[in-house]
Design a protein around this motif. Structure first.
Motif, short mmCIF file in Angstrom:
data_model
loop_
_atom_site.label_atom_id
_atom_site.label_comp_id
_atom_site.label_asym_id
_atom_site.label_seq_id
_atom_site.Cartn_x
_atom_site.Cartn_y
_atom_site.Cartn_z
N LEU A 87 0.84 -1.20 0.00
CA LEU A 87 0.00 0.00 0.00
C LEU A 87 0.87 1.25 0.00
O LEU A 87 1.71 1.43 0.89
CB LEU A 87 -0.91 -0.01 1.23
N VAL A 88 0.71 2.06 -1.02
CA VAL A 88 1.38 3.37 -1.06
C VAL A 88 0.31 4.41 -0.73
O VAL A 88 -0.74 4.44 -1.38
CB VAL A 88 1.95 3.64 -2.48
N ASN A 89 0.57 5.22 0.29
CA ASN A 89 -0.40 6.25 0.69
C ASN A 89 0.15 7.62 0.32
O ASN A 89 1.01 8.16 1.03
CB ASN A 89 -0.64 6.15 2.21
N LYS A 90 -0.27 8.16 -0.82
CA LYS A 90 0.22 9.45 -1.31
C LYS A 90 -0.86 10.11 -2.13
O LYS A 90 -1.58 9.42 -2.87
CB LYS A 90 1.38 9.19 -2.30
N PRO A 91 -0.96 11.45 -2.05
CA PRO A 91 -1.90 12.13 -2.95
C PRO A 91 -1.60 11.78 -4.41
O PRO A 91 -0.44 11.60 -4.78
CB PRO A 91 -1.62 13.61 -2.70
N PHE A 92 -2.64 11.71 -5.22
CA PHE A 92 -2.49 11.30 -6.62
C PHE A 92 -1.41 12.13 -7.33
O PHE A 92 -0.58 11.58 -8.07
CB PHE A 92 -3.83 11.45 -7.36
N ALA A 93 -1.39 13.44 -7.08
CA ALA A 93 -0.46 14.31 -7.79
C ALA A 93 0.99 13.98 -7.48
O ALA A 93 1.90 14.31 -8.25
CB ALA A 93 -0.75 15.77 -7.44
N LEU A 95 2.10 10.82 -6.75
CA LEU A 95 2.45 9.42 -7.08
C LEU A 95 3.36 9.39 -8.30
O LEU A 95 3.05 9.99 -9.33
CB LEU A 95 1.18 8.62 -7.38
N THR A 96 4.48 8.68 -8.17
CA THR A 96 5.40 8.54 -9.31
C THR A 96 5.02 7.29 -10.10
O THR A 96 4.29 6.42 -9.59
CB THR A 96 6.84 8.37 -8.81
N MET A 97 5.56 7.18 -11.30
CA MET A 97 5.31 5.96 -12.07
C MET A 97 5.89 4.75 -11.33
O MET A 97 5.35 3.65 -11.41
CB MET A 97 5.89 6.05 -13.48
N ALA A 98 6.98 4.98 -10.59
CA ALA A 98 7.56 3.87 -9.81
C ALA A 98 6.57 3.40 -8.74
O ALA A 98 6.45 2.19 -8.49
CB ALA A 98 8.87 4.31 -9.18
N ASP A 99 5.85 4.34 -8.12
CA ASP A 99 4.82 3.95 -7.14
C ASP A 99 3.74 3.09 -7.79
O ASP A 99 3.32 2.07 -7.25
CB ASP A 99 4.14 5.20 -6.53
N TRP A 100 3.29 3.56 -8.97
CA TRP A 100 2.25 2.79 -9.68
C TRP A 100 2.76 1.41 -10.05
O TRP A 100 2.08 0.41 -9.91
CB TRP A 100 1.81 3.54 -10.95
N GLY A 141 -18.21 0.86 -6.13
CA GLY A 141 -19.27 1.55 -5.37
C GLY A 141 -18.97 1.75 -3.90
O GLY A 141 -19.75 2.34 -3.18
N SER A 142 -17.82 1.23 -3.43
CA SER A 142 -17.48 1.39 -2.01
C SER A 142 -16.99 2.82 -1.74
O SER A 142 -16.66 3.55 -2.67
CB SER A 142 -16.37 0.40 -1.62
N SER A 143 -16.89 3.18 -0.44
CA SER A 143 -16.30 4.48 -0.08
C SER A 143 -14.84 4.50 -0.55
O SER A 143 -14.15 3.49 -0.44
CB SER A 143 -16.30 4.67 1.43
N LYS A 144 -14.40 5.65 -1.03
CA LYS A 144 -13.00 5.79 -1.45
C LYS A 144 -12.33 6.83 -0.55
O LYS A 144 -12.99 7.68 0.05
CB LYS A 144 -12.92 6.23 -2.92
N PHE A 145 -10.99 6.74 -0.45
CA PHE A 145 -10.24 7.62 0.46
C PHE A 145 -9.06 8.24 -0.26
O PHE A 145 -8.38 7.56 -1.05
CB PHE A 145 -9.77 6.82 1.68
N PRO A 146 -8.77 9.53 0.01
CA PRO A 146 -7.65 10.19 -0.65
C PRO A 146 -6.34 9.48 -0.33
O PRO A 146 -6.17 8.95 0.77
CB PRO A 146 -7.63 11.60 -0.05
N GLY A 147 -5.44 9.46 -1.28
CA GLY A 147 -4.10 8.89 -1.05
C GLY A 147 -3.98 7.43 -1.43
O GLY A 147 -2.88 6.88 -1.45
N ALA A 150 -3.49 4.41 -6.17
CA ALA A 150 -2.69 3.34 -6.80
C ALA A 150 -3.05 1.99 -6.17
O ALA A 150 -3.24 0.99 -6.87
CB ALA A 150 -1.20 3.63 -6.64
N TYR A 151 -3.15 1.99 -4.85
CA TYR A 151 -3.50 0.75 -4.14
C TYR A 151 -4.89 0.27 -4.57
O TYR A 151 -5.06 -0.90 -4.95
CB TYR A 151 -3.47 1.04 -2.63
N SER A 152 -5.86 1.18 -4.52
CA SER A 152 -7.24 0.76 -4.80
C SER A 152 -7.41 0.32 -6.25
O SER A 152 -8.10 -0.67 -6.53
CB SER A 152 -8.21 1.91 -4.48
N ALA A 153 -6.75 1.03 -7.17
CA ALA A 153 -6.86 0.64 -8.59
C ALA A 153 -6.25 -0.73 -8.82
O ALA A 153 -6.78 -1.55 -9.58
CB ALA A 153 -6.19 1.69 -9.48
#
Ligand SMILES: NC(=O)c1ccc[n+]([C@@H]2O[C@H](COP(=O)([O-])OP(=O)(O)OC[C@H]3O[C@@H](n4cnc5c(N)ncnc54)[C@H](OP(=O)(O)O)[C@@H]3O)[C@@H](O)[C@H]2O)c1
Length: 232
Positions: A87-93, A95-100, A141-147, A150-153
């Motif tokens: 799990l990487v917890n970072k704002p989308f902006a 996130l590096t390609m390495a994180d993804w 359809g579940s609740s989503k959370f900032p940060g 990458a993990y959720s996708a």
């Protein structure tokens, strides 16, 4: 006696799942990169009625030789539990390609590689079951959370893979299911939601995953099952 392969067994839910299985007389091969964590698992499993072997294994650099050697030595494999997760917890902006890449390498490609490796063994056993450990974050359809994009996708991709594989493998007798877990008190949860106290312990969830892995393939196939009592 059934043979199980559990990834991410050095700590958290995977540790407890492997422990629960070998306490129920199953043969377990437990994987992770962390030798110390695996040796803690060996100690915890002392006296168990089943058997436990461990293997240092990096899902980002899979070396399948020892894995295949174990499976051949045990005479096959019945159940694969793709539990390891990152799990990487970072704002989308930020996130590096390495994180993804790392997120998808562990959470999706790691499972893909293991499934391809063990499929020939699962195809010849009567009770084959692949259990992918997903997340409510990757549940439609579940609740989503900032940060957690990458993990959720990556977990959503794992859930979708589950449905596709169940269809493709339906004539081979292999059941494929995904457990979309809610909050469980582990190190990963603390990274995602610092200070939050989950209502479910890792031991309880490990027992549930172990039970589902042994029995769920008879009742479910191609299902993404939410296993969650809270949000997050
Ligand atoms: N805890 C929750 O609330 C929660 C909620 C939803 C879903 N889940 C899912 O449940 C599963 C277990 O989570 P957890 O909370 O128990 O997490 P955890 O305590 O952080 O454990 C993660 C496990 O994954 C392994 N892992 C990570 N990267 C790896 C790699 N490159 N190669 C091999 N193993 C790797 C780790 O092993 P090493 O680092 O030792 O190699 C560790 O054993 C994960 O798939 C997670 O996404 C958890």
């Amino acid at each position: 006696m059934k043979n199980f392969l559990v990834t991410g067994a050095s700590k958290g839910i995977g540790f407890e799942t492997a422990l629960a299985l070998c306490r129920q007389e199953y043969r377990v091969l437990a994987l992770s990169r962390d030798e110390e964590g695996l040796s803690r698992l060996q100690t915890a499993a002392e006296g168990a009625t089943g058997s436990l072997d461990t293997l240092c294994y990096d899902l980002m650099q899979p070396d399948t030789a020892s894995l295949l050697e174990w499976i051949n030595r045990q005479g096959g494999l019945d159940v694969l539990i793709n539990n390891a997760g990152l799990l990487v917890n970072k704002p989308f902006a930020e996130l590096t390609m390495a994180d993804w890449q790392e997120s998808f390498s562990v959470n999706l490609f790691g499972a893909v590689s293991l499934i391809q490796t063990v499929m020939p063994f699962l195809q010849v056993t009567a009770t084959a079951h692949i259990v992918n450990i997903g997340s409510m974050g990757g549940f439609q359809g579940s609740s989503k959370f900032p940060g957690l994009s990458a993990y959720s996708a990556s977990k959503a991709a794992l859930a979708n893979l589950t449905e596709c594989l169940a269809e493709e493998l339906k004539d081979s007798g292999i059941s494929v299911n995904c457990l979309a877990l809610g909050a469980v008190q582990t190190e990963m949860l603390a990274t995602a939601f610092p200070g939050y106290q989950a209502p479910v312990t890792k031991a309880d969830m490990g027992s549930f995953v172990a039970w589902f892995a042994t029995q769920g393939g008879r009742f479910f196939n191609g299902k993404i099952l939410p296993v969650s009592v809270s949000t997050p």
